[in-house]
Design a protein around this motif. Sequence first.
Motif, PDB file in Angstrom:
ATOM      1  N   ALA A  10       0.809  -1.211   0.000  1.00 26.93           N
ATOM      2  CA  ALA A  10       0.000   0.000   0.000  1.00 26.93           C
ATOM      3  C   ALA A  10       0.848   1.269   0.000  1.00 26.93           C
ATOM      4  CB  ALA A  10      -0.928   0.003   1.207  1.00 26.93           C
ATOM      5  N   LYS A  11       2.129   1.153   0.291  1.00 30.14           N
ATOM      6  CA  LYS A  11       3.003   2.328   0.302  1.00 30.14           C
ATOM      7  C   LYS A  11       3.099   2.895  -1.111  1.00 30.14           C
ATOM      8  CE  LYS A  11       6.341   1.900   4.014  1.00 30.14           C
ATOM      9  NZ  LYS A  11       7.754   1.662   4.308  1.00 30.14           N
ATOM     10  N   PRO A  12       2.871   4.195  -1.259  1.00 28.81           N
ATOM     11  CA  PRO A  12       3.024   4.788  -2.589  1.00 28.81           C
ATOM     12  C   PRO A  12       4.504   4.879  -2.959  1.00 28.81           C
ATOM     13  CG  PRO A  12       2.467   6.474  -1.007  1.00 28.81           C
ATOM     14  CD  PRO A  12       2.388   5.157  -0.288  1.00 28.81           C
TER      15      PRO A  12
END
Length: 89
Positions: A10-12
């Motif tokens: 989920a980390k951009p």
Amino acid sequence: MKKQKNQQEAKPKAEFIFQRKNYLFMFIGLIFISLGFILMSGGGSDDPNFFSPDIYNFRRIRLAPTLVLIGLGIEIYAILLNPHKKKSK
């Protein structure tokens, strides 16, 4: 374990605002602006009693300011350029 994997995904991804193409156009614009200011320089006289009409020649009045304006236009284009835009047929 599965929860950790989802959090990592989920980390951009960190990404720069400008890409290589933007910086290339910015560099070209800076060259135009610098060349314009270099061409604009000079033409004065060291002696205050002598007037040099060389200050009003084509290079300083027309060419140099035009190069500066073209360079500023290229800079604006480089800032507004979207390198991620897909080409459509």
